[in-house]
Scaffold this active site. Structure first.
Site, short mmCIF file in Angstrom:
data_model
loop_
_atom_site.label_atom_id
_atom_site.label_comp_id
_atom_site.label_asym_id
_atom_site.label_seq_id
_atom_site.Cartn_x
_atom_site.Cartn_y
_atom_site.Cartn_z
N CYS A 83 0.31 -6.41 2.48
CA CYS A 83 -0.92 -7.13 2.20
C CYS A 83 -0.57 -8.54 1.73
O CYS A 83 0.54 -8.78 1.28
CB CYS A 83 -1.78 -6.41 1.17
SG CYS A 83 -0.92 -5.91 -0.31
N GLU A 132 -11.59 -10.73 -3.13
CA GLU A 132 -11.06 -10.92 -1.80
C GLU A 132 -12.03 -10.53 -0.69
O GLU A 132 -12.78 -9.55 -0.80
CB GLU A 132 -9.74 -10.16 -1.63
CG GLU A 132 -8.68 -10.74 -2.54
CD GLU A 132 -7.30 -10.20 -2.30
OE1 GLU A 132 -6.34 -10.95 -2.55
OE2 GLU A 132 -7.17 -9.03 -1.89
#
Length: 197
Positions: A83, A132
């Site tokens: 990620c 996010e």
């Protein structure tokens, strides 16, 4: 989901060193500006673009990574395969492929978009906040891993059942279940019903 130390820099095309910038977005994922990486993660957090990768082997097992202890955010916890954040102007797909190679030393043999998810996950240990807009990717890995020890503490391939057992006893990143659940439809399509995802 930070991918390098907060103080990390990268070289620009003219050879100078500059701070890592993230792409700030609105609630629909439209770019609205940039912010320095650590600043974007300080409470209350600034909504920024990110990506999460889930790679599987031929047996339908998910590749997990344990984040290196030197990470400034969520060190030592388990999380999805890879990620991070695209650089401003970098396509999320390109960033996902780039960081998978940088962290794990492999290029996915297949990588496909699996939607997006937006979340707000504070990290009590560091006080940082993950605000996010996350682009999800699923794919296959068929070559030997060569993890970068500065990024990755350990790796493991797990079945859905093994993940449930591990999740009950080990510490996972705050965002892990959110991104996994959002990616599940694409994971099931990739691995088939017998894999149990």
């Amino acid at each position: 989901m930070p991918i390098t130390p907060a103080t990390a820099t990268h070289s620009s095309s003219n050879g100078t060193v500059e701070a890592i910038l993230l792409e700030l977005v609105d609630e629909d994922g439209n770019t609205i500006g940039t912010a320095e990486k650590l600043a974007a993660h300080q409470a209350p957090g600034q909504l920024h673009r990110a990506f999460s990768v889930f790679l599987f082997d031929e047996r339908g097992r998910l590749l997990l990574q344990q984040r290196a202890l030197g990470k400034y955010h969520s060190p030592g916890v388990w999380s999805n395969t890879c990620c991070g954040h695209p650089y401003p102007g970098e396509a999320p797909f390109a960033a996902a492929a780039r960081r998978t190679f940088e962290e794990l030393g492999v290029s996915p043999s297949l990588l496909a978009e699996a939607g997006t998810v937006r979340y707000n996950h504070p990290d009590p240990a560091s006080g940082l906040v993950e605000q996010e807009y996350n682009h999800l990717f699923v794919g296959m890995v068929q070559s030997a891993l060569r993890p970068d020890p500065e990024e990755v503490g350990s790796t493991a391939f797990v079945t859905a059942g093994e993940l449930a057992e591990r999740h009950a006893k080990d510490t996972f990143s705050a965002w892990f279940m959110t991104v996994l659940d959002a990616a599940r439809p694409a994971i099931r399509e990739l691995t088939g019903p017998s894999a149990g995802w």
